[in-house]
Scaffold this motif. Structure first.
Motif, PDB file in Angstrom:
ATOM      1  N   THR A   1     -62.177  37.277  34.734  1.00 34.85           N
ATOM      2  CA  THR A   1     -61.934  36.160  33.711  1.00 34.85           C
ATOM      3  C   THR A   1     -61.050  35.310  34.822  1.00 34.85           C
ATOM      4  O   THR A   1     -60.597  34.690  35.518  1.00 34.85           O
ATOM      5  N   CYS A   2     -61.521  33.530  34.153  1.00 38.19           N
ATOM      6  CA  CYS A   2     -61.138  32.188  34.669  1.00 38.19           C
ATOM      7  C   CYS A   2     -60.082  32.029  34.822  1.00 38.19           C
ATOM      8  O   CYS A   2     -59.137  32.478  33.661  1.00 38.19           O
ATOM      9  N   SER A   3     -59.437  31.668  35.756  1.00 36.03           N
ATOM     10  CA  SER A   3     -57.594  30.565  35.962  1.00 36.03           C
ATOM     11  C   SER A   3     -58.282  29.095  36.185  1.00 36.03           C
ATOM     12  O   SER A   3     -59.331  29.056  36.449  1.00 36.03           O
ATOM     13  N   SER A   4     -57.056  28.494  36.432  1.00 32.41           N
ATOM     14  CA  SER A   4     -57.505  26.996  36.059  1.00 32.41           C
ATOM     15  C   SER A   4     -57.402  26.769  37.824  1.00 32.41           C
ATOM     16  O   SER A   4     -58.395  25.734  37.766  1.00 32.41           O
TER      17      SER A   4
ATOM     18  N   GLY B   1     -68.654  27.878  42.614  1.00 37.33           N
ATOM     19  CA  GLY B   1     -68.519  29.251  43.421  1.00 37.33           C
ATOM     20  C   GLY B   1     -67.613  30.036  43.041  1.00 37.33           C
ATOM     21  O   GLY B   1     -68.312  30.947  43.279  1.00 37.33           O
ATOM     22  N   SER B   2     -66.647  29.646  42.969  1.00 31.46           N
ATOM     23  CA  SER B   2     -65.415  30.964  43.265  1.00 31.46           C
ATOM     24  C   SER B   2     -65.715  32.338  42.000  1.00 31.46           C
ATOM     25  O   SER B   2     -65.944  33.375  41.965  1.00 31.46           O
TER      26      SER B   2
ATOM     27  N   ARG C   1     -60.607  27.525  30.910  1.00 28.43           N
ATOM     28  CA  ARG C   1     -59.213  27.630  32.309  1.00 28.43           C
ATOM     29  C   ARG C   1     -59.871  26.424  32.860  1.00 28.43           C
ATOM     30  O   ARG C   1     -58.932  25.622  33.582  1.00 28.43           O
ATOM     31  N   PRO C   2     -60.474  26.842  33.549  1.00 28.48           N
ATOM     32  CA  PRO C   2     -61.005  25.985  34.973  1.00 28.48           C
ATOM     33  C   PRO C   2     -61.446  24.388  34.745  1.00 28.48           C
ATOM     34  O   PRO C   2     -61.517  23.652  33.947  1.00 28.48           O
ATOM     35  N   ASP C   3     -59.590  23.815  36.069  1.00 27.36           N
ATOM     36  CA  ASP C   3     -59.829  22.778  35.418  1.00 27.36           C
ATOM     37  C   ASP C   3     -61.110  21.917  36.636  1.00 27.36           C
ATOM     38  O   ASP C   3     -60.759  20.602  36.571  1.00 27.36           O
ATOM     39  N   ASP C   4     -61.760  22.068  36.807  1.00 29.55           N
ATOM     40  CA  ASP C   4     -62.825  21.715  38.033  1.00 29.55           C
ATOM     41  C   ASP C   4     -63.626  21.111  36.845  1.00 29.55           C
ATOM     42  O   ASP C   4     -64.249  21.897  36.193  1.00 29.55           O
ATOM     43  N   PRO C   5     -63.628  19.957  36.915  1.00 29.56           N
ATOM     44  CA  PRO C   5     -65.276  18.979  35.730  1.00 29.56           C
ATOM     45  C   PRO C   5     -66.963  19.748  36.230  1.00 29.56           C
ATOM     46  O   PRO C   5     -67.383  19.367  35.196  1.00 29.56           O
TER      47      PRO C   5
END
Length: 405
Positions: free
Chosen positions: A82-85, A90-91, A160-164
């Motif tokens: 489950t992704c987070s912001s 890589g993570s 969710r992830p903010d990384d574009p």
């Protein structure tokens, strides 16, 4: 077993049978979604094919993914993340690959043919310290095919992830895995109206992604949740109660679970074995306190006033208004329902400012509706799908509507 122990046992059974606060993971408690399950089963283990599950919040995407992960886990390697912001490409992959062990065995010393475990690591250890590339991920996943055939990887909350950069790298990874027929199926899960919102600007990868839209559940599917859950809780249920729950849920299983759980607990506390239609209002009263704080705050902010206003009634009329296939409604639709709620005839100018306030992004009452179209032909849609059922429940307890009777 004394009466208190029996009540506690029955109560815990109800709590396990209905799960409004957490996704369903037990396939014996999962109801509906046969078409989506069949599609996922047909996709899994087909080289070159991957899937994306998308839809609005609250329709049960995570529950479907959790149940399918459990089912696939009986015959294949699986991972669920489950992704987070704050996640990056890589993570996410370090967490996913940590679910796949690597065991190094060596012959036991002496004349025995037995082996011993010399070291136990995971595929994540093969990433090293550098940020992984799509090709690096492909090489590592290819080892799963060489070792044991197939794997299914679920990546939830993909929006969710903010990384574009993360989505772009995932799109490249999916294309590479598909082109080289790596025996791993990726299943992306996220809140979106369409696939473009999840994989923006990467049209070339769409041929490798089977789109599984999660619409709101049908009345029949919600009815199955009610009946299956009540059976699991060893409770009977009146048809009228079930129909009322289905109607107020508006296709969202969260509210079906919430109302049934509260009704079931109440019935157990009363020492009964059947949920009656008369228990519906009590279930609503209890359920209102269990709705998320975010939803309750939105409603309070939109309707609160120190003087008599029409904000509560207009918001309820928006909820009750006839919707098109996109979930939008017009001011005339609101007018008709407002007349039902208030018992008075109102024309559009009497509540036009209310609709403007609800659809503003700046005002205290804003952020409730999104407005589309041109002047005199505006259409509106609720931004948060979890809000309308709450509004209906509030309207019921405040005596503004008996539509669900």
């Amino acid at each position: 077993m004394n009466s208190l122990d029996e009540t506690l046992t029955r109560r815990s059974l109800v709590m396990r049978s209905f799960s409004p606060s957490a996704p369903i993971a037990d396939k014996t408690l999962f109801a509906g979604r046969i078409e989506q399950m069949s599609t996922l089963i047909s996709i899994a283990f087909q080289r070159g094919q991957h899937a994306v599950i998308y839809g609005e919040r609250g329709v049960g995407k995570t529950s479907l993914a959790r149940v399918m992960k459990s089912m696939f886990g009986e015959t294949a390697w699986t991972s669920y993340y489950t992704c987070s912001s704050g996640d990056s490409f890589g993570s996410i992959w370090r967490s996913v690959l940590a679910d796949f062990p690597i065991t190094d065995t060596r012959p036991r010393a002496g004349f025995s043919n037995d082996s011993v475990v010399a070291a136990s690591t995971t595929l994540a250890d093969m990433l090293g310290d550098e940020d992984p590339t799509p090709n690096k991920i492909r090489k590592i996943l290819d080892l799963l095919g060489e070792a044991d055939g197939n794997a299914v990887i679920f990546i939830d909350e993909f929006d969710r992830p903010d990384d574009p950069v993360a989505r772009s790298l995932f799109a490249d990874t999916i294309k590479i895995l598909s082109d080289q027929a790596i025996p791993v199926t990726l299943v992306l899960v996220g809140v979106a109206d369409n696939i473009d919102e999840l994989i923006a600007g990467h049209a070339s990868v769409q041929r490798a992604l089977v789109q599984i839209q999660m619409p709101r559940m049908t009345s029949e599917e919600l009815m199955e949740i009610v009946r299956q859950g009540m059976r699991s809780a060893n409770l009977g249920v009146d048809d009228l109660f079930a129909k009322q729950v289905v109607k107020i849920s508006q296709g969202l299983p969260h509210y079906t679970h919430l109302l049934c759980q509260n009704a079931g607990v109440y019935v157990v506390e009363q020492g009964r074995e059947n949920v009656r239609a008369a228990d519906f209002d009590f279930a609503i009263t209890r359920a209102l306190n269990n709705v998320s704080q975010t939803v309750r705050e939105k409603y309070h902010r939109a309707t609160f006033s120190n003087r008599e206003t029409l904000y509560r009634q207009v918001l309820l009329a928006c909820t009750m208004a006839e919707k098109d296939e996109l979930g939008t409604f017009s001011a005339p639709d609101v007018r008709d329902k407002l007349c039902e709620v208030t018992g008075r005839r109102y024309e559009i100018p009497a509540f036009a400012n209310h609709l403007t306030d609800f659809s503003s992004m700046d005002g205290a009452r804003g952020g409730i509706l999104v407005k589309r179209g041109v002047l005199r032909r505006f259409r509106y849609r609720f931004i948060d799908p979890l809000l309308p059922p709450y509004i209906l429940m509030k309207g019921r307890t405040e005596g503004l509507t008996q539509e669900l009777s």
